[in-house]
Design an enzyme around this catalytic site. Structure first.
Site, PDB file in Angstrom:
ATOM      1  N   MET A  20       0.843  -1.196   0.000  1.00 53.14           N
ATOM      2  CA  MET A  20       0.000   0.000   0.000  1.00 53.14           C
ATOM      3  C   MET A  20       0.875   1.242   0.000  1.00 53.14           C
ATOM      4  SD  MET A  20      -2.979  -1.082   2.731  1.00 53.14           S
ATOM      5  CE  MET A  20      -1.825  -1.893   3.865  1.00 53.14           C
ATOM      6  N   GLN A  73       7.555  -4.805  -4.719  1.00 54.33           N
ATOM      7  CA  GLN A  73       6.554  -4.696  -5.785  1.00 54.33           C
ATOM      8  C   GLN A  73       6.869  -3.519  -6.703  1.00 54.33           C
ATOM      9  OE1 GLN A  73       2.403  -3.117  -5.617  1.00 54.33           O
ATOM     10  NE2 GLN A  73       1.831  -5.287  -5.705  1.00 54.33           N
ATOM     11  N   CYS A 103      -3.333  -1.757  -9.169  1.00 55.13           N
ATOM     12  CA  CYS A 103      -3.584  -0.411  -8.651  1.00 55.13           C
ATOM     13  C   CYS A 103      -4.604   0.303  -9.539  1.00 55.13           C
ATOM     14  CB  CYS A 103      -2.298   0.402  -8.596  1.00 55.13           C
ATOM     15  SG  CYS A 103      -2.572   2.113  -8.044  1.00 55.13           S
ATOM     16  N   LYS A 142       0.104  -9.312  -8.391  1.00 53.27           N
ATOM     17  CA  LYS A 142      -1.116  -8.900  -7.699  1.00 53.27           C
ATOM     18  C   LYS A 142      -2.001  -8.192  -8.717  1.00 53.27           C
ATOM     19  CE  LYS A 142      -2.984  -6.750  -3.555  1.00 53.27           C
ATOM     20  NZ  LYS A 142      -4.000  -5.827  -4.066  1.00 53.27           N
ATOM     21  N   HIS A 172      -7.331  -9.317  -5.903  1.00 54.76           N
ATOM     22  CA  HIS A 172      -8.300  -8.458  -5.216  1.00 54.76           C
ATOM     23  C   HIS A 172      -9.658  -8.686  -5.872  1.00 54.76           C
ATOM     24  CE1 HIS A 172      -9.460  -4.764  -2.934  1.00 54.76           C
ATOM     25  NE2 HIS A 172     -10.410  -4.754  -3.857  1.00 54.76           N
ATOM     26  N   ASP A 207     -11.658  -6.853   1.653  1.00 54.43           N
ATOM     27  CA  ASP A 207     -12.724  -6.831   2.667  1.00 54.43           C
ATOM     28  C   ASP A 207     -12.470  -7.688   3.905  1.00 54.43           C
ATOM     29  OD1 ASP A 207     -14.041  -5.181   0.956  1.00 54.43           O
ATOM     30  OD2 ASP A 207     -15.632  -6.575   0.406  1.00 54.43           O
ATOM     31  N   GLY A 229      -5.144  -5.602   3.599  1.00 53.25           N
ATOM     32  CA  GLY A 229      -4.716  -4.245   3.293  1.00 53.25           C
ATOM     33  C   GLY A 229      -5.276  -3.235   4.255  1.00 53.25           C
ATOM     34  N   ARG A 230      -6.406  -2.634   3.882  1.00 51.81           N
ATOM     35  CA  ARG A 230      -6.934  -1.481   4.627  1.00 51.81           C
ATOM     36  C   ARG A 230      -7.207  -1.789   6.101  1.00 51.81           C
ATOM     37  NH1 ARG A 230     -11.825   0.112   0.942  1.00 51.81           N
ATOM     38  NH2 ARG A 230     -11.697  -2.124   0.478  1.00 51.81           N
TER      39      ARG A 230
END
Length: 334
Positions: A20, A73, A103, A142, A172, A207, A229-230
């Protein structure tokens, strides 16, 4: 056992920290590793920045022994630049070289990099094959389900990328058009995993924000590991909580305010050391909401944390948070 090429293996179901921008830097990665993250990735790095020796891009190559195994990455769109960048990455000696084909940010996509390449799958395969041939490192990818609802070709894409030599794929569960909106669709990630032609690890992303959801998605979709991630931003404890729940079925108590303040202090200290007094302060700000989420009365303290530029004042504010809210915890526990 889950293996990425011949260099990386995990005895148990691995949890990965997603790459990220302005988040998965060494100061934050150190905290995630402490909390049980099995493998981490650097922030994504522009290949054009690398080959031009741009200081910000080169700094992102910094990796430390305690972080291993780690993937670096890269993102880009030009074949020669990607090859040259792969050589530079190999010199940094990560365990894995990861290509960002996911991305969704406009400034990346408009250059046909990141998720932009999902509009041209043959080009995506060509770039991947060139990188695989130009490095001795295991190459992973990814990506997303597709560009939009009409082009969710991830099952075919995974086959073609495996055929040119990638050693793992992280998916993702959204299209580029979705950005981060709506619910991630893991059913297509499962179809990749269930495809008998696929022999490489398939990691699911999107999620996962609780131990219960991690277990549900692991069991339901059969992935080889989960990339987070988030949900980790300002909350590195997500890794230990998921690991504990997967192993025992029990929910760990959340970190105390003392643990949160300690992590935030160390995070800020390392951020100042690594990024300097301006970026080191500014790029910490997105973490503070989660570090202290859910504490009644935290708003004025958080406002200070996200507006103040003086490190001494920030550390003093963290001390004040510990003092005030530790007392609250004691009162609630009694």
């Amino acid at each position: 056992m889950v293996k990425i090429g011949d260099t990386v293996s995990f005895e148990e179901f691995p949890l990965l920290l997603a790459p990220m921008e302005d988040v998965s830097d060494p100061p934050f990665r150190a905290l995630c590793k402490e909390q049980g993250c099995d493998m981490m990735y650097t922030e994504f790095i522009s290949v054009e920045g690398l080959i031009r020796d741009a200081s910000k891009s080169v700094q992102k190559l910094d990796i430390y022994e305690e972080e291993r195994p780690i993937g670096i990455q890269i993102f880009g769109a030009e074949l020669d630049s990607m090859r040259r960048a792969a050589e530079i990455v190999e010199e940094a000696q990560p365990e894995v070289l990861d290509i960002n084909f996911g991305c969704p940010v406009k400034k990346v996509v408009c250059k046909m990099a990141g998720a932009g390449i999902l509009q041209d799958i043959p080009r995506m395969v060509e770039l991947t094959e060139a990188i695989v041939k130009s490095t001795n490192l295991p190459v992973t990818v990814k990506t997303r389900l597709g560009w939009d609802e009409q082009s969710k070709h991830i099952v075919e894409v995974a086959e073609r990328l495996q055929d040119v030599g990638i050693k793992a794929i992280s998916i993702h569960g959204r299209t580029r058009k979705q950005m981060y909106k709506g619910e991630a669709d893991w059913s297509l990630i499962a179809k990749v995993k269930e495809n008998p032609r696929i022999q490489i690890p398939v990691f699911g992303n999107g999620d996962i924000d609780s131990p219960e959801k991690a277990k549900l998605y692991r069991d339901r979709y059969g992935v080889d590991g989960i990339m987070i991630g988030r949900a980790s931003i300002g909350y590195p404890w997500i890794f230990r909580e998921i690991k504990h729940y997967l192993a025992t079925g029990e929910t760990l108590a959340p970190p105390t305010v003392a643990e949160r303040v300690d992590a935030a202090r160390r995070h800020l200290s390392r951020s100042l050391e690594w990024k300097g007094p301006v970026l080191g302060v500014v790029e910490m700000r997105r973490h503070y909401s989660n570090y202290f989420k859910g504490y009644p009365g935290i708003k004025p303290f958080r406002h200070r944390l996200v507006t103040e530029m003086e490190p001494a004042t920030l550390f003093a504010t963290l001390d004040e948070i510990e003092e005030v809210f530790s007392q609250q915890e004691l009162e609630m526990a009694s």
